[in-house]
Scaffold this motif. Structure first.
Motif, short mmCIF file in Angstrom:
data_model
loop_
_atom_site.label_atom_id
_atom_site.label_comp_id
_atom_site.label_asym_id
_atom_site.label_seq_id
_atom_site.Cartn_x
_atom_site.Cartn_y
_atom_site.Cartn_z
N ASP A 106 0.83 -0.96 0.05
CA ASP A 106 0.04 -0.07 0.13
C ASP A 106 1.11 1.13 -0.15
O ASP A 106 0.11 2.21 -0.36
CB ASP A 106 -0.71 0.11 1.60
N SER A 107 2.02 1.13 0.57
CA SER A 107 3.25 2.64 0.10
C SER A 107 4.20 1.46 0.44
O SER A 107 4.83 0.76 0.69
CB SER A 107 2.56 2.90 1.55
N TYR A 108 4.91 2.82 -0.14
CA TYR A 108 6.37 2.93 -0.88
C TYR A 108 7.44 3.83 0.02
O TYR A 108 7.21 4.70 -0.10
CB TYR A 108 6.45 2.63 -2.01
N THR A 109 8.50 3.78 0.22
CA THR A 109 9.10 4.91 0.58
C THR A 109 10.54 4.44 0.07
O THR A 109 11.42 3.30 0.45
CB THR A 109 8.97 4.87 2.92
N ILE B 108 20.47 2.82 -2.18
CA ILE B 108 19.03 2.59 -2.61
C ILE B 108 18.52 1.83 -2.40
O ILE B 108 18.99 0.32 -2.32
CB ILE B 108 19.01 3.45 -4.27
N GLN B 109 17.43 2.01 -1.42
CA GLN B 109 16.96 0.83 -0.90
C GLN B 109 14.81 0.92 -0.77
O GLN B 109 14.49 2.53 -1.11
CB GLN B 109 16.55 0.75 0.55
N LEU B 110 14.57 0.43 -1.15
CA LEU B 110 13.11 0.37 -1.01
C LEU B 110 12.18 -0.10 0.11
O LEU B 110 12.21 -1.27 -0.16
CB LEU B 110 12.30 0.24 -2.42
N VAL B 111 11.75 0.27 0.75
CA VAL B 111 10.54 -0.46 2.37
C VAL B 111 9.05 -0.11 1.21
O VAL B 111 8.27 0.56 1.55
CB VAL B 111 10.54 0.73 3.08
N ALA B 112 8.61 -1.30 1.49
CA ALA B 112 7.02 -1.50 0.56
C ALA B 112 5.88 -1.81 2.40
O ALA B 112 7.16 -2.71 3.01
CB ALA B 112 6.81 -2.66 0.24
#
Length: 186
Positions: free
Chosen positions: A105-108, A136-140
């Motif tokens: 539902d969200s990405y940081t 570079i990181q993506l948190v879902a």
């Protein structure tokens, strides 16, 4: 909890028998069992739970209900290149989110541990100098408070070459032939 009740006044819940089918391969004959439900995919997993309650006189009733297990978030993106010369401009033309709309539902987005933006598009970052790196990181995350997922890649700039050459002389009469030696470094 099992809310079955004998309605004849002659029996207690302790005198009844129960047959549970949890729809996940597990069954039980306990009055108040525990079952584990899993979801290793990226969409909701739905299980149909069946309870057959039976009195000691053979009277029975069946109840069906569903259990929904939400997927854990899944963070993933693709990069067209992780190595380039400086300045290395990293943006949405280089980084593409792999969406899991039923799990996330969200990405940081983070660069070197610092939040640089949110949403489905990477906001951009430039590695300005050669021989440098950026993680570079993506948190879902999802609205169900399931365990967030993190995915990351390292981007690097290669050291720029240093062009150079030498010659024993740089002037002379016509026709001038000069032997050049390349002194460039990678």
């Amino acid at each position: 909890n099992n809310l079955s009740t004998p309605n004849n006044g002659l029996e207690t819940i302790a005198s009844m028998s129960f047959n549970w089918d949890f729809g996940n391969g597990q069954t039980s004959t306990l009055q108040d069992p525990t079952a584990t439900f899993t979801n290793t995919g990226v969409i909701d997993s739905i299980y149909i739970v069946e309870l057959i309650a039976q009195t000691q006189h053979g009277c029975l009733d069946t109840l069906y209900d569903t259990v929904t297990v939400f997927p854990n978030p899944r963070a993933e993106f693709n990069a067209t290149s992780q190595v380039d010369c400086a300045p290395f401009v990293i943006d949405s033309t280089n980084i593409t989110l792999v969406p899991y709309p039923n799990a996330n539902d969200s990405y940081t987005w983070l660069v070197n541990g610092v939040v640089v933006g949110t949403g489905t598009t990477f906001p951009g970052f430039t590695i300005a100098v050669d021989g440098d790196t950026a993680n570079i990181q993506l948190v879902a995350q999802n609205v169900h408070a399931c365990q967030p997922d993190t995915f990351g890649l390292q981007f690097i700039t290669i050291e720029n070459p240093i062009a150079g050459f030498s010659a024993p002389f740089y002037n002379g009469c016509h026709p001038l032939t000069i032997p050049f030696t390349d002194t460039s470094t990678p």
